[in-house]
Design a protein around this motif. Structure first.
Motif, PDB file in Angstrom:
ATOM      1  N   ALA A  22       0.696  -0.968   0.032  1.00 24.45           N
ATOM      2  CA  ALA A  22      -0.114  -0.053  -0.017  1.00 24.45           C
ATOM      3  C   ALA A  22       0.754   1.315   0.001  1.00 24.45           C
ATOM      4  O   ALA A  22       0.550   2.207  -0.647  1.00 24.45           O
ATOM      5  N   VAL A  23       1.747   1.277   0.797  1.00 29.75           N
ATOM      6  CA  VAL A  23       2.843   2.593   0.702  1.00 29.75           C
ATOM      7  C   VAL A  23       3.306   2.920  -0.618  1.00 29.75           C
ATOM      8  O   VAL A  23       3.303   3.681  -1.208  1.00 29.75           O
ATOM      9  N   ALA A  24       3.911   1.632  -1.198  1.00 30.14           N
ATOM     10  CA  ALA A  24       4.548   1.604  -2.492  1.00 30.14           C
ATOM     11  C   ALA A  24       3.690   2.161  -3.863  1.00 30.14           C
ATOM     12  O   ALA A  24       3.809   3.046  -4.446  1.00 30.14           O
ATOM     13  N   VAL A  25       2.583   1.324  -3.707  1.00 33.31           N
ATOM     14  CA  VAL A  25       1.455   1.642  -4.948  1.00 33.31           C
ATOM     15  C   VAL A  25       0.245   3.047  -4.572  1.00 33.31           C
ATOM     16  O   VAL A  25      -0.134   3.164  -5.674  1.00 33.31           O
ATOM     17  N   PHE A  26       0.143   3.024  -3.354  1.00 28.85           N
ATOM     18  CA  PHE A  26      -0.968   4.012  -3.092  1.00 28.85           C
ATOM     19  C   PHE A  26      -0.758   5.013  -2.427  1.00 28.85           C
ATOM     20  O   PHE A  26      -0.953   6.389  -2.793  1.00 28.85           O
ATOM     21  N   VAL A  27      -0.079   4.876  -1.269  1.00 32.49           N
ATOM     22  CA  VAL A  27       0.302   6.211  -0.330  1.00 32.49           C
ATOM     23  C   VAL A  27       1.264   6.946  -0.906  1.00 32.49           C
ATOM     24  O   VAL A  27       0.981   8.454  -1.172  1.00 32.49           O
ATOM     25  N   ASN A  28       2.312   6.641  -1.534  1.00 37.44           N
ATOM     26  CA  ASN A  28       3.707   7.590  -1.874  1.00 37.44           C
ATOM     27  C   ASN A  28       3.220   8.317  -3.212  1.00 37.44           C
ATOM     28  O   ASN A  28       3.409   9.344  -3.383  1.00 37.44           O
ATOM     29  N   PRO A  29       2.534   7.604  -3.989  1.00 42.11           N
ATOM     30  CA  PRO A  29       2.004   8.292  -5.261  1.00 42.11           C
ATOM     31  C   PRO A  29       0.846   9.280  -5.086  1.00 42.11           C
ATOM     32  O   PRO A  29       1.015  10.425  -5.539  1.00 42.11           O
ATOM     33  N   ILE A  30       0.206   9.083  -3.983  1.00 42.14           N
ATOM     34  CA  ILE A  30      -1.041  10.139  -3.415  1.00 42.14           C
ATOM     35  C   ILE A  30       0.087  11.467  -3.082  1.00 42.14           C
ATOM     36  O   ILE A  30      -0.431  12.422  -3.374  1.00 42.14           O
ATOM     37  N   LEU A  31       0.887  10.819  -1.856  1.00 43.01           N
ATOM     38  CA  LEU A  31       1.713  12.019  -1.425  1.00 43.01           C
ATOM     39  C   LEU A  31       2.459  12.880  -2.582  1.00 43.01           C
ATOM     40  O   LEU A  31       2.638  14.157  -2.384  1.00 43.01           O
ATOM     41  N   ASP A  32       2.762  12.172  -3.544  1.00 40.99           N
ATOM     42  CA  ASP A  32       3.639  12.948  -4.625  1.00 40.99           C
ATOM     43  C   ASP A  32       2.784  13.848  -5.324  1.00 40.99           C
ATOM     44  O   ASP A  32       3.082  14.634  -6.034  1.00 40.99           O
ATOM     45  N   ARG A  33       1.429  13.576  -5.518  1.00 38.15           N
ATOM     46  CA  ARG A  33       0.511  14.317  -6.177  1.00 38.15           C
ATOM     47  C   ARG A  33      -0.019  15.724  -5.478  1.00 38.15           C
ATOM     48  O   ARG A  33      -0.635  16.590  -5.886  1.00 38.15           O
ATOM     49  N   LEU A  34       0.497  16.063  -4.017  1.00 41.80           N
ATOM     50  CA  LEU A  34       0.098  16.993  -3.271  1.00 41.80           C
ATOM     51  C   LEU A  34       0.861  18.358  -3.578  1.00 41.80           C
ATOM     52  O   LEU A  34       1.993  18.193  -4.026  1.00 41.80           O
ATOM     53  N   PRO A  35       0.006  19.301  -3.809  1.00 44.34           N
ATOM     54  CA  PRO A  35       0.565  20.577  -4.368  1.00 44.34           C
ATOM     55  C   PRO A  35       1.658  20.997  -3.220  1.00 44.34           C
ATOM     56  O   PRO A  35       1.719  21.081  -2.138  1.00 44.34           O
ATOM     57  N   ASP A  36       2.511  21.957  -3.857  1.00 43.33           N
ATOM     58  CA  ASP A  36       3.684  22.715  -2.900  1.00 43.33           C
ATOM     59  C   ASP A  36       4.413  21.749  -2.243  1.00 43.33           C
ATOM     60  O   ASP A  36       4.483  22.160  -0.811  1.00 43.33           O
ATOM     61  N   ASP A  37       4.903  20.800  -2.638  1.00 41.63           N
ATOM     62  CA  ASP A  37       5.651  19.759  -1.630  1.00 41.63           C
ATOM     63  C   ASP A  37       4.596  19.310  -0.523  1.00 41.63           C
ATOM     64  O   ASP A  37       5.631  19.284   0.549  1.00 41.63           O
ATOM     65  N   GLY A  38       3.530  19.451  -0.514  1.00 40.93           N
ATOM     66  CA  GLY A  38       2.556  19.099   0.394  1.00 40.93           C
ATOM     67  C   GLY A  38       3.199  17.561   1.058  1.00 40.93           C
ATOM     68  O   GLY A  38       2.700  17.355   2.324  1.00 40.93           O
ATOM     69  N   GLY A  39       3.371  16.465   0.234  1.00 40.24           N
ATOM     70  CA  GLY A  39       3.806  15.349   0.702  1.00 40.24           C
ATOM     71  C   GLY A  39       5.082  15.222   1.722  1.00 40.24           C
ATOM     72  O   GLY A  39       5.287  14.356   2.120  1.00 40.24           O
ATOM     73  N   LEU A  40       5.772  16.083   1.542  1.00 42.41           N
ATOM     74  CA  LEU A  40       7.298  16.264   2.511  1.00 42.41           C
ATOM     75  C   LEU A  40       6.991  16.110   3.935  1.00 42.41           C
ATOM     76  O   LEU A  40       7.689  15.313   4.612  1.00 42.41           O
ATOM     77  N   ALA A  41       5.845  16.793   4.624  1.00 43.24           N
ATOM     78  CA  ALA A  41       5.672  16.666   6.000  1.00 43.24           C
ATOM     79  C   ALA A  41       4.932  15.180   6.205  1.00 43.24           C
ATOM     80  O   ALA A  41       5.438  14.633   7.228  1.00 43.24           O
ATOM     81  N   ALA A  42       4.146  14.800   5.357  1.00 42.61           N
ATOM     82  CA  ALA A  42       3.534  13.536   5.490  1.00 42.61           C
ATOM     83  C   ALA A  42       4.723  12.304   5.456  1.00 42.61           C
ATOM     84  O   ALA A  42       4.433  11.309   6.274  1.00 42.61           O
ATOM     85  N   ARG A  43       5.621  12.441   4.462  1.00 46.08           N
ATOM     86  CA  ARG A  43       6.630  11.360   4.289  1.00 46.08           C
ATOM     87  C   ARG A  43       7.632  11.518   5.329  1.00 46.08           C
ATOM     88  O   ARG A  43       7.936  10.503   6.024  1.00 46.08           O
ATOM     89  N   SER A  44       7.809  12.470   6.225  1.00 50.68           N
ATOM     90  CA  SER A  44       8.594  12.790   7.321  1.00 50.68           C
ATOM     91  C   SER A  44       8.020  12.182   8.419  1.00 50.68           C
ATOM     92  O   SER A  44       8.621  11.333   9.097  1.00 50.68           O
ATOM     93  N   ASP A  45       6.762  12.553   8.560  1.00 54.09           N
ATOM     94  CA  ASP A  45       5.975  11.910   9.719  1.00 54.09           C
ATOM     95  C   ASP A  45       5.779  10.435   9.519  1.00 54.09           C
ATOM     96  O   ASP A  45       6.013   9.599  10.573  1.00 54.09           O
ATOM     97  N   GLY A  46       5.553   9.765   8.463  1.00 58.95           N
ATOM     98  CA  GLY A  46       5.557   8.563   8.080  1.00 58.95           C
ATOM     99  C   GLY A  46       6.769   7.823   8.474  1.00 58.95           C
ATOM    100  O   GLY A  46       6.934   6.620   8.879  1.00 58.95           O
TER     101      GLY A  46
END
Length: 148
Positions: A22-46
């Motif tokens: 799920a992390v590989a196929v769903f979560v990370n691709p969703i985080l990559d699509r967040l605007p303005d590097d929005g996935g950075l905080a989520a990746r760090s927390d994850g």
């Protein structure tokens, strides 16, 4: 006893595979699509949260596989169980050598403190992660075959 251990091992490894898939196929691709590097905080927390849980899950899976292989030694399917366990050991070695160093850096990042090449580092982690997911999927499949 061995049957219960076999089922517990398959369930524990199967759940781990599900999380990692799920992390590989769903979560990370969703985080990559967040605007303005929005996935950075989520990746760090994850990285912080999963970095605390997953080592126990991986090592626990190896221990379950090793005990199952030892109990089944000499019987039908023992080599399949041992091979699955060896693949889990490989996934732990891969994690320690390839993924944990990157994950440890990611856990310290924030919008203010991420390096300029953070996306490239994440892509490298993801490539290693895809390989690791393939390894643990194969281990799970071998355990499932041994169970039946």
């Amino acid at each position: 006893m061995q049957d219960v251990l076999a089922v517990v091992t398959v369930v524990v490894v199967g759940l781990m595979v599900g999380v990692e898939f799920a992390v590989a196929v769903f979560v990370n691709p969703i985080l990559d699509r967040l605007p303005d590097d929005g996935g950075l905080a989520a990746r760090s927390d994850g990285a912080r949260v999963l970095g605390k849980v997953m080592p126990f899950w991986y090592i626990g899976s190896v221990v379950l596989g090793a005990v199952w292989a030892a109990l089944a030694w000499g019987g039908a399917g023992a080599s399949v169980i041992a091979t699955g366990t060896a693949l889990l050991v490989l996934s732990v070695v891969m994690s320690i050598l390839l993924l944990v160093p990157i994950n440890s850096r990611v856990a310290t990042w924030s919008h203010e403190g991420a390096p300029a090449d953070w996306k490239q580092q994440m892509r490298r982690w993801e490539r290693f992660h895809y390989v690791r997911v393939g390894v643990i999927v194969l281990a799970f499949a071998l355990f499932a075959v041994a169970l039946v």
